[in-house]
Structures are given as C-alpha cells and as structure tokens.
Design a protein around this motif. Structure first.
Motif, PDB file in Angstrom:
ATOM      1  N   CYS A 258       0.834  -1.211   0.000  1.00  0.00           N
ATOM      2  CA  CYS A 258       0.000   0.000   0.000  1.00  0.00           C
ATOM      3  C   CYS A 258       0.864   1.255   0.000  1.00  0.00           C
ATOM      4  O   CYS A 258       0.563   2.226  -0.707  1.00  0.00           O
ATOM      5  CB  CYS A 258      -0.924  -0.006   1.218  1.00  0.00           C
ATOM      6  N   LEU A 259       1.934   1.231   0.765  1.00  0.00           N
ATOM      7  CA  LEU A 259       2.823   2.389   0.834  1.00  0.00           C
ATOM      8  C   LEU A 259       3.553   2.597  -0.487  1.00  0.00           C
ATOM      9  O   LEU A 259       3.647   3.728  -0.983  1.00  0.00           O
ATOM     10  CB  LEU A 259       3.818   2.196   1.987  1.00  0.00           C
ATOM     11  N   ARG A 260       4.052   1.520  -1.079  1.00  0.00           N
ATOM     12  CA  ARG A 260       4.752   1.651  -2.362  1.00  0.00           C
ATOM     13  C   ARG A 260       3.814   2.143  -3.459  1.00  0.00           C
ATOM     14  O   ARG A 260       4.203   2.981  -4.290  1.00  0.00           O
ATOM     15  CB  ARG A 260       5.388   0.316  -2.751  1.00  0.00           C
ATOM     16  N   VAL A 261       2.597   1.626  -3.472  1.00  0.00           N
ATOM     17  CA  VAL A 261       1.642   2.080  -4.483  1.00  0.00           C
ATOM     18  C   VAL A 261       1.335   3.561  -4.284  1.00  0.00           C
ATOM     19  O   VAL A 261       1.202   4.311  -5.257  1.00  0.00           O
ATOM     20  CB  VAL A 261       0.351   1.233  -4.436  1.00  0.00           C
ATOM     21  N   ALA A 262       1.251   4.008  -3.046  1.00  0.00           N
ATOM     22  CA  ALA A 262       1.033   5.432  -2.785  1.00  0.00           C
ATOM     23  C   ALA A 262       2.177   6.272  -3.347  1.00  0.00           C
ATOM     24  O   ALA A 262       1.949   7.296  -4.013  1.00  0.00           O
ATOM     25  CB  ALA A 262       0.882   5.677  -1.283  1.00  0.00           C
ATOM     26  N   ILE A 263       3.408   5.840  -3.094  1.00  0.00           N
ATOM     27  CA  ILE A 263       4.582   6.591  -3.557  1.00  0.00           C
ATOM     28  C   ILE A 263       4.617   6.660  -5.078  1.00  0.00           C
ATOM     29  O   ILE A 263       4.769   7.744  -5.672  1.00  0.00           O
ATOM     30  CB  ILE A 263       5.876   5.940  -3.026  1.00  0.00           C
ATOM     31  N   PHE A 264       4.464   5.519  -5.731  1.00  0.00           N
ATOM     32  CA  PHE A 264       4.512   5.504  -7.195  1.00  0.00           C
ATOM     33  C   PHE A 264       3.320   6.227  -7.804  1.00  0.00           C
ATOM     34  O   PHE A 264       3.430   6.826  -8.882  1.00  0.00           O
ATOM     35  CB  PHE A 264       4.589   4.060  -7.711  1.00  0.00           C
ATOM     36  N   THR A 265       2.174   6.188  -7.135  1.00  0.00           N
ATOM     37  CA  THR A 265       1.007   6.900  -7.653  1.00  0.00           C
ATOM     38  C   THR A 265       1.239   8.401  -7.638  1.00  0.00           C
ATOM     39  O   THR A 265       0.928   9.104  -8.610  1.00  0.00           O
ATOM     40  CB  THR A 265      -0.245   6.547  -6.833  1.00  0.00           C
ATOM     41  N   VAL A 266       1.799   8.912  -6.546  1.00  0.00           N
ATOM     42  CA  VAL A 266       2.103  10.349  -6.479  1.00  0.00           C
ATOM     43  C   VAL A 266       3.119  10.727  -7.556  1.00  0.00           C
ATOM     44  O   VAL A 266       2.946  11.718  -8.275  1.00  0.00           O
ATOM     45  CB  VAL A 266       2.631  10.726  -5.077  1.00  0.00           C
ATOM     46  N   ALA A 267       4.187   9.938  -7.664  1.00  0.00           N
ATOM     47  CA  ALA A 267       5.211  10.245  -8.671  1.00  0.00           C
ATOM     48  C   ALA A 267       4.631  10.178 -10.076  1.00  0.00           C
ATOM     49  O   ALA A 267       4.913  11.047 -10.912  1.00  0.00           O
ATOM     50  CB  ALA A 267       6.382   9.265  -8.532  1.00  0.00           C
ATOM     51  N   PHE A 268       3.808   9.173 -10.347  1.00  0.00           N
ATOM     52  CA  PHE A 268       3.226   9.004 -11.676  1.00  0.00           C
ATOM     53  C   PHE A 268       2.240  10.134 -11.987  1.00  0.00           C
ATOM     54  O   PHE A 268       2.221  10.667 -13.104  1.00  0.00           O
ATOM     55  CB  PHE A 268       2.537   7.642 -11.764  1.00  0.00           C
ATOM     56  N   ALA A 269       1.424  10.511 -11.010  1.00  0.00           N
ATOM     57  CA  ALA A 269       0.489  11.621 -11.217  1.00  0.00           C
ATOM     58  C   ALA A 269       1.252  12.903 -11.533  1.00  0.00           C
ATOM     59  O   ALA A 269       0.851  13.682 -12.412  1.00  0.00           O
ATOM     60  CB  ALA A 269      -0.387  11.804  -9.978  1.00  0.00           C
ATOM     61  N   ARG A 270       2.358  13.114 -10.842  1.00  0.00           N
ATOM     62  CA  ARG A 270       3.168  14.311 -11.115  1.00  0.00           C
ATOM     63  C   ARG A 270       3.800  14.223 -12.495  1.00  0.00           C
ATOM     64  O   ARG A 270       3.872  15.206 -13.231  1.00  0.00           O
ATOM     65  CB  ARG A 270       4.246  14.456 -10.047  1.00  0.00           C
ATOM     66  N   PHE A 271       4.247  13.037 -12.862  1.00  0.00           N
ATOM     67  CA  PHE A 271       4.856  12.824 -14.178  1.00  0.00           C
ATOM     68  C   PHE A 271       3.847  13.099 -15.293  1.00  0.00           C
ATOM     69  O   PHE A 271       4.196  13.636 -16.347  1.00  0.00           O
ATOM     70  CB  PHE A 271       5.364  11.393 -14.273  1.00  0.00           C
ATOM     71  N   LEU A 272       2.585  12.764 -15.054  1.00  0.00           N
ATOM     72  CA  LEU A 272       1.534  13.000 -16.046  1.00  0.00           C
ATOM     73  C   LEU A 272       1.132  14.466 -16.134  1.00  0.00           C
ATOM     74  O   LEU A 272       0.359  14.835 -17.009  1.00  0.00           O
ATOM     75  CB  LEU A 272       0.303  12.154 -15.717  1.00  0.00           C
ATOM     76  N   GLY A 273       1.635  15.278 -15.218  1.00  0.00           N
ATOM     77  CA  GLY A 273       1.367  16.707 -15.292  1.00  0.00           C
ATOM     78  C   GLY A 273       0.253  17.191 -14.401  1.00  0.00           C
ATOM     79  O   GLY A 273      -0.172  18.350 -14.519  1.00  0.00           O
ATOM     80  N   LEU A 274      -0.254  16.352 -13.495  1.00  0.00           N
ATOM     81  CA  LEU A 274      -1.297  16.817 -12.595  1.00  0.00           C
ATOM     82  C   LEU A 274      -0.732  17.875 -11.654  1.00  0.00           C
ATOM     83  O   LEU A 274       0.411  17.779 -11.219  1.00  0.00           O
ATOM     84  CB  LEU A 274      -1.872  15.645 -11.782  1.00  0.00           C
ATOM     85  N   PRO A 275      -1.537  18.883 -11.327  1.00  0.00           N
ATOM     86  CA  PRO A 275      -1.043  19.951 -10.439  1.00  0.00           C
ATOM     87  C   PRO A 275      -0.772  19.434  -9.036  1.00  0.00           C
ATOM     88  O   PRO A 275      -1.304  18.391  -8.621  1.00  0.00           O
ATOM     89  CB  PRO A 275      -2.197  20.970 -10.453  1.00  0.00           C
ATOM     90  N   ASP A 276       0.032  20.172  -8.300  1.00  0.00           N
ATOM     91  CA  ASP A 276       0.441  19.747  -6.965  1.00  0.00           C
ATOM     92  C   ASP A 276      -0.749  19.455  -6.050  1.00  0.00           C
ATOM     93  O   ASP A 276      -0.700  18.546  -5.220  1.00  0.00           O
ATOM     94  CB  ASP A 276       1.329  20.816  -6.317  1.00  0.00           C
TER      95      ASP A 276
END
Length: 435
Positions: A187-205
């Motif tokens: 769950c923690l790893r998925v949270a980390i990668f989800t945040v990084a991936f969302a940022r990579f896709l250009g979602l705002p902070d």
C-alpha cells in the motif's frame, strides 16, 4: 484532436482564411466557441458542455455547468481525460496553445529541487512514519477497532513534499522490500509511485495528495480476506478467487464509514481491478466508465505486485513486469498511461544496481524518459570492484571523453553493495560498504 464551431456575426464575403494552427483568421467575423481540451488545461470561466463519459459517472451536480472553482476542476481531473468546453475565444485559444506542450509532459524527467543525497534522510523518515501509520490502521481493522483515515493526510502530504523535492529518494525507499510485510508495504509503495506518476503526467500539486491517498488505501479491503487465501502459494480455485475479488467491495464499504473522504478514493478502491476491455471486477466496467485515477492506480498496483517478493514466491525483474504491462496495454490497462509509466520508470529504475562497460559498479539515481538507456548514476566501485568516493555521472550528458554505458543490471547485494546499505550510509553518514 479538438473541435470548433463558428458563429458568424455578419455573413463573410469569402471563406475565412485559416492559420497554420487551424484557428480561424482573426480578421474574419467568426470566433471559436467550443473545443475539446485535456482536463489538466481547464480554467475557471469555461463552460463544460460534454464529458468523455456519461454525466452520471462523475460526481457533479449538473449536466453542463460553468467551471467556477478549483474543486470542480479537480473532480474532472480525477475522473476524465478530456471535456468539451465553450468560452471566450481568447481564453480557449490560450488553452489550445498549451496542448502541444501538454502532450510532451512525459518526455522530460521529473523536476528536482534537492539532490538525492540530501533528500534521502527526509525520505527515510517519512517512509518510516507512513509505514507506522499503515501498520496501525491494519491492526485496528484486524481487531475491529475504530480508525481515523483522515490521519493519513498529513503523512501523505509529507510523502508528496519529498517526491516534489526528489522523487528518486522515495522510489529508492520503496525498492527496499520485506516479504514478511507485503500488504502494508505494498500500500505504501503504491502510494509513492502513484504520487510520482500523477506528477509525471502533469497533474497539479494540489491533486497529488488525493492521488497518494488513493494509492495508500486502495487495497484496504484485503484485510478482510482470509489469510489462507491471501497468502496461498498456489493458484486460487474458483471459489477462493471469488472471495479474493471481494476485497474491492470490502474496501469500498470500509471507506464508506468516513464521509469526509473524497469520493474518488472509494472509487479507486472499488475499481482498481476493472479492465479497459470490460473483463475486470467487480462490475465489469467498460473503459469509459473507469475513472482516470482508477486506471492510474491499476497500473501501479500491478507493477508493484509483480516485482515484490511474497512469502511464497520471489518477485519478477522490473524488465519482465514492464513487458507484461506493455503486452496488456489496451486490454487490461490504459494504453497511453502504460507507455507513460514505462517512460517514468525506465529500463533501469532508480535504485537498480548496474555494472558499466568500464567494469565500475553504480546505482541508478534518476531516469531520463527520452533516453531510457542513459540514466543518471552514482558510481560506488571502480573497475577492480574496490569502493570509491561516490560520484554522480549523467550518462545522457557525459563529460568530455567519457564513454560510459550500462553493461547489465546486477542483483541487489552484488559485490557487497545493497540499496538498503547505501540509504543507511546517506542517512547516518557512515560508510557501510566493504573496504
């Protein structure tokens, strides 16, 4: 692709000329009224007239409304990829001018404000704090006690701040895995990668915290699945598989006890195993019915599940997991998102130990989406496999006369170097490699 509709205030004497960008000539008495825009480019004042899915699939009050605040825009970003909008010609033209830049957002590395070595100590502390929170929630659910999911927000917020400073630091932490603590760490790893991936896709902070909450809580329902099924070493029989599938509904019901949670978090918990070909579970949704965030988390969830060690099996190499994702794009996973995720992770993800063509040994520090075989590395051993003072080298921009390349990846722990030991060294400042 974008659409336009012209409204003439006076009949033109001749067809209006078009610019190279496809817009009507400003001298003609016409104006662009409607365009299809990526949701990330929406601004207040635009009137939303159509979504890329039925209105009933998105928690909005009206079918057609003027975007008045960021809450409305954030909701559209969570569920949709694009919408049809109408508004002032100048506003729409400015938004259209950003489309080309928006399409290139996944071709550049994630921005960094701090070097990896400086961010690792904070990332390590935040990782430990978040892991403790997950373990506390896990224990509370198992014992039938009350728990406050709102307590997840401050810890996820710290994760977001660390990822914004240097995503590789938290990714390094996520690659230090324990097969005995799979569910909590997953769950923690998925949270980390989800945040990084969302940022990579250009979602705002402002969207990153909710994305992280989606990742952190997506598998909460597995705590209600019997352990003999959850950790069964062999294939599940049909009856067991049916029980396993219920974890999405269990999680959805658990999160329903907190009315303050954003609706998208429950949506992701329920739908992260839906497939774009309509063969997923629990509702066999069609592609257009699956929210953007659920499609995002489904990719991260599958990637981490494949690459993680379990009590009954070892995880597969990252390269194999990437091949599985790519092979199943357009069937199980959103095709565009899979390709973007692969660009973010790279052939050699951050934290991978590699040997260079020179014989030197290094850890991957950061990847370059446009130059997958030329990441930034930290050299830790010379060609004789003797420890050296750590040296950062950008293989995409080598120094004059330097022709370093990655020869092949190495298993963690090769030549006495482990990622966990390097993190410990950066946190404590003490040398931990063999002398």
């Amino acid at each position: 692709m974008w659409f336009r509709r012209k409204t003439s205030t006076a009949p033109p004497k001749k067809p209006a000329a078009r610019s190279q960008a496809g817009l009507l000539d400003p001298d003609a008495q016409t104006r662009v009224e409607r365009v299809r825009l990526p949701v990330d480019l929406l601004t207040t004042g635009m009137r939303i007239v159509k979504l890329d899915r039925p209105w009933t699939e998105v928690p909005v009050l009206f079918q057609g409304f003027t975007l008045e605040d960021n809450y409305q825009a954030r909701t559209l970003r969570q569920y949709c990829e694009w919408v049809l909008v109408e508004g002032d010609e100048q506003v729409l033209s400015e938004a259209l001018a950003k489309v080309a830049i928006h399409k290139k957002r996944t071709a550049t590395p994630l921005p960094e404000t701090r070097p990896l070595a400086e961010e690792i100590p904070r990332a390590s502390r935040v990782w430990g704090k978040t892991q403790t929170f997950v373990e506390q929630v896990t224990l509370a659910i198992e014992q039938g006690n009350n728990f406050n999911l709102q307590d997840a927000r401050p810890v996820i917020r710290e994760c977001v701040e660390s990822i914004k400073a240097n995503a590789s630091a938290m990714i390094w932490m996520s690659r230090i895995k324990s097969r005995d603590a799979y569910t909590a760490e997953h769950c923690l790893r998925v949270a980390i990668f989800t945040v990084a991936f969302a940022r990579f896709l250009g979602l705002p902070d402002e969207d990153l915290e909710i994305a992280g909450m989606c990742g952190l809580l997506h598998d909460l329902g597995k705590l209600k699945v019997p352990e003999e099924i959850l950790n069964k070493p062999g294939a599940l029989n049909p009856a067991e598989y049916a029980i396993m599938q219920e974890h999405t509904t269990f999680g959805y019901e658990l999160l329903g006890s907190d009315p303050k949670l954003d609706p998208i978090i429950r949506d992701v918990t329920r739908h992260h195993h839906e497939r774009v070909d309509g063969r997923g579970y629990p509702q066999q949704l069609e592609e257009w019915q699956i929210s953007r965030f659920a499609r995002l988390v489904s990719i991260v969830d599958a990637f981490d599940a494949m690459t993680s060690d379990r009590c009954y099996r070892d995880g597969i190499p990252t390269s194999d997991a990437i091949r599985v994702l790519y092979r199943n794009r357009g069937r199980q996973f959103d095709a565009d998102m899979v390709e973007a995720f692969i660009r973010m992770v790279g052939i050699y993800p951050p934290g991978t130990l590699v040997e260079l063509n020179s014989g030197e040994v290094a850890l991957i520090v950061a990847v370059h989406p446009g130059k997958k075989l030329k990441p930034r590395i930290e050299i830790l051993m010379d060609a004789s496999k003797k420890p050296v003072a750590p040296r950062i080298v950008d293989l995409a921009n080598p120094a004059a006369g330097e022709k370093l390349e990655i020869a092949h990846p190495l298993p963690d722990g090769a030549f006495g170097i482990s990622l966990k030991a390097r993190v410990q060294q950066l946190v404590t400042g003490h040398r931990v490699f063999p002398s």
